[in-house]
Design a protein around this motif. Structure first.
Motif, PDB file in Angstrom:
ATOM      1  N   VAL A  53      69.262  26.183  20.759  1.00  0.00           N
ATOM      2  CA  VAL A  53      68.384  26.795  19.760  1.00  0.00           C
ATOM      3  C   VAL A  53      69.045  26.599  18.399  1.00  0.00           C
ATOM      4  CG1 VAL A  53      67.369  28.962  18.937  1.00  0.00           C
ATOM      5  CG2 VAL A  53      67.540  28.518  21.393  1.00  0.00           C
ATOM      6  N   PRO A  54      68.299  26.108  17.412  1.00  0.00           N
ATOM      7  CA  PRO A  54      68.886  25.932  16.080  1.00  0.00           C
ATOM      8  C   PRO A  54      69.374  27.269  15.511  1.00  0.00           C
ATOM      9  CG  PRO A  54      66.741  24.856  16.217  1.00  0.00           C
ATOM     10  CD  PRO A  54      66.904  25.667  17.462  1.00  0.00           C
ATOM     11  N   LEU A  82      61.517  47.020  22.064  1.00  0.00           N
ATOM     12  CA  LEU A  82      62.856  46.722  21.554  1.00  0.00           C
ATOM     13  C   LEU A  82      62.784  45.404  20.783  1.00  0.00           C
ATOM     14  CD1 LEU A  82      65.158  47.551  24.578  1.00  0.00           C
ATOM     15  CD2 LEU A  82      64.927  48.823  22.456  1.00  0.00           C
ATOM     16  N   PRO A  83      63.660  45.198  19.800  1.00  0.00           N
ATOM     17  CA  PRO A  83      63.624  43.932  19.070  1.00  0.00           C
ATOM     18  C   PRO A  83      64.014  42.769  19.979  1.00  0.00           C
ATOM     19  CG  PRO A  83      65.284  45.431  18.141  1.00  0.00           C
ATOM     20  CD  PRO A  83      64.647  46.130  19.280  1.00  0.00           C
ATOM     21  N   CYS A  84      63.350  41.647  19.783  1.00  0.00           N
ATOM     22  CA  CYS A  84      63.691  40.432  20.513  1.00  0.00           C
ATOM     23  C   CYS A  84      63.433  39.239  19.600  1.00  0.00           C
ATOM     24  CB  CYS A  84      62.887  40.309  21.804  1.00  0.00           C
ATOM     25  SG  CYS A  84      61.176  39.830  21.599  1.00  0.00           S
ATOM     26  N   VAL A  85      64.015  38.105  19.957  1.00  0.00           N
ATOM     27  CA  VAL A  85      63.826  36.864  19.208  1.00  0.00           C
ATOM     28  C   VAL A  85      63.312  35.804  20.178  1.00  0.00           C
ATOM     29  CG1 VAL A  85      64.923  35.075  17.810  1.00  0.00           C
ATOM     30  CG2 VAL A  85      65.722  37.448  17.646  1.00  0.00           C
ATOM     31  N   PRO A  86      62.072  35.340  19.999  1.00  0.00           N
ATOM     32  CA  PRO A  86      61.596  34.217  20.808  1.00  0.00           C
ATOM     33  C   PRO A  86      62.415  32.972  20.456  1.00  0.00           C
ATOM     34  CG  PRO A  86      59.788  35.262  19.608  1.00  0.00           C
ATOM     35  CD  PRO A  86      61.062  35.828  19.072  1.00  0.00           C
ATOM     36  N   LEU A  87      62.839  32.233  21.453  1.00  0.00           N
ATOM     37  CA  LEU A  87      63.739  31.105  21.233  1.00  0.00           C
ATOM     38  C   LEU A  87      63.021  29.766  21.413  1.00  0.00           C
ATOM     39  CD1 LEU A  87      66.827  32.455  23.185  1.00  0.00           C
ATOM     40  CD2 LEU A  87      66.363  32.599  20.726  1.00  0.00           C
ATOM     41  N   PRO A  88      62.943  28.971  20.341  1.00  0.00           N
ATOM     42  CA  PRO A  88      62.362  27.634  20.450  1.00  0.00           C
ATOM     43  C   PRO A  88      63.414  26.654  20.991  1.00  0.00           C
ATOM     44  CG  PRO A  88      62.984  28.056  18.184  1.00  0.00           C
ATOM     45  CD  PRO A  88      63.297  29.312  18.965  1.00  0.00           C
ATOM     46  N   VAL A  89      63.592  26.657  22.282  1.00  0.00           N
ATOM     47  CA  VAL A  89      64.660  25.900  22.920  1.00  0.00           C
ATOM     48  C   VAL A  89      64.394  24.404  22.838  1.00  0.00           C
ATOM     49  CG1 VAL A  89      65.877  25.522  25.092  1.00  0.00           C
ATOM     50  CG2 VAL A  89      65.182  27.821  24.437  1.00  0.00           C
ATOM     51  N   GLN A  90      65.461  23.663  22.534  1.00  0.00           N
ATOM     52  CA  GLN A  90      65.417  22.204  22.456  1.00  0.00           C
ATOM     53  C   GLN A  90      66.371  21.631  23.496  1.00  0.00           C
ATOM     54  OE1 GLN A  90      66.621  21.432  18.436  1.00  0.00           O
ATOM     55  NE2 GLN A  90      64.806  22.380  17.560  1.00  0.00           N
ATOM     56  N   GLU A 100      59.016  22.987  33.195  1.00  0.00           N
ATOM     57  CA  GLU A 100      59.474  23.114  31.812  1.00  0.00           C
ATOM     58  C   GLU A 100      58.625  24.094  31.012  1.00  0.00           C
ATOM     59  OE1 GLU A 100      60.975  20.528  28.016  1.00  0.00           O
ATOM     60  OE2 GLU A 100      60.404  19.502  29.838  1.00  0.00           O
ATOM     61  N   ASP A 101      57.299  24.092  31.178  1.00  0.00           N
ATOM     62  CA  ASP A 101      56.455  25.004  30.405  1.00  0.00           C
ATOM     63  C   ASP A 101      56.731  26.462  30.774  1.00  0.00           C
ATOM     64  OD1 ASP A 101      55.306  24.522  32.914  1.00  0.00           O
ATOM     65  OD2 ASP A 101      53.280  24.939  32.196  1.00  0.00           O
ATOM     66  N   VAL A 102      57.004  26.718  32.036  1.00  0.00           N
ATOM     67  CA  VAL A 102      57.341  28.080  32.467  1.00  0.00           C
ATOM     68  C   VAL A 102      58.691  28.493  31.883  1.00  0.00           C
ATOM     69  CG1 VAL A 102      57.884  29.530  34.467  1.00  0.00           C
ATOM     70  CG2 VAL A 102      55.972  27.912  34.565  1.00  0.00           C
ATOM     71  N   ALA A 103      59.664  27.597  31.942  1.00  0.00           N
ATOM     72  CA  ALA A 103      60.992  27.906  31.414  1.00  0.00           C
ATOM     73  C   ALA A 103      60.929  28.160  29.915  1.00  0.00           C
ATOM     74  CB  ALA A 103      61.965  26.775  31.722  1.00  0.00           C
ATOM     75  N   ARG A 104      60.226  27.309  29.179  1.00  0.00           N
ATOM     76  CA  ARG A 104      60.148  27.458  27.713  1.00  0.00           C
ATOM     77  C   ARG A 104      59.496  28.776  27.311  1.00  0.00           C
ATOM     78  NH1 ARG A 104      61.560  23.499  24.391  1.00  0.00           N
ATOM     79  NH2 ARG A 104      61.918  21.453  25.257  1.00  0.00           N
ATOM     80  N   SER A 105      58.533  29.246  28.074  1.00  0.00           N
ATOM     81  CA  SER A 105      57.866  30.503  27.715  1.00  0.00           C
ATOM     82  C   SER A 105      58.758  31.706  27.999  1.00  0.00           C
ATOM     83  CB  SER A 105      56.549  30.643  28.474  1.00  0.00           C
ATOM     84  OG  SER A 105      56.795  30.851  29.855  1.00  0.00           O
TER      85      SER A 105
END
Length: 150
Positions: A53-54, A82-90, A100-105
């Motif tokens: 993640v950048p 609670l606070p969370c950060v969605p991660l745009p994983v590369q 992959e689509d399940v993992a990315r979500s």
């Protein structure tokens, strides 16, 4: 650096000490016999997916959003808000059989792990305030602590 986490054990307040260690696993060139680096082989029971993640994602003021755990996992609503950060994983690596689509979500940073990342960002001077540290978010966190003790 250790992090003390409040807990209830046997109905009595206590603290758990959590220490983080980071390890880097490098792909082996020897395993193939050809000298080429082999991709990591993830074991789904341990780590189903991983990626990068950048850093810039964590430096944005509005990177946090309320966690919707009960909607995401069909589970306990005590974790909601609670606070969370969605991660745009590369550069995702997946265990065999993981889509992959399940993992990315599913890549979301929250809870203790978000707290540890906050400690790192604050100690390094990359952030002036913790992610999700608005008054509203702190109120939700305090409310969560009260509800989880019930």
């Amino acid at each position: 650096r250790e992090r003390l986490v409040p807990s209830l054990r046997g109905g009595l307040p206590t603290s758990l000490a959590v220490s983080c260690r980071v390890y880097e696993q490098l792909p082996s060139a020897a395993a193939s016999g050809s000298g080429d680096l082999q991709p990591l082989q993830l074991q789904a029971s341990e780590v189903a997916a991983c990626g990068w993640v950048p850093l810039q994602v964590f430096l944005e003021d509005d990177c946090a959003e309320p966690l919707r755990w009960s909607a995401r996992a069909g589970g306990d609503p005590r974790w909601d808000d609670l606070p969370c950060v969605p991660l745009p994983v590369q550069d995702t690596s997946l265990a065999e059989g993981v889509a992959e689509d399940v993992a990315r979500s599913g890549f979301v940073l929250w809870g203790l792990t978000l707290g540890i990342v906050n400690d790192l960002l604050l100690a390094s001077g990359l952030r002036d305030a913790p992610i999700g540290s608005t008054r509203d978010a702190l109120g939700r966190t305090a409310e969560h602590m009260r509800r989880s003790r019930l």
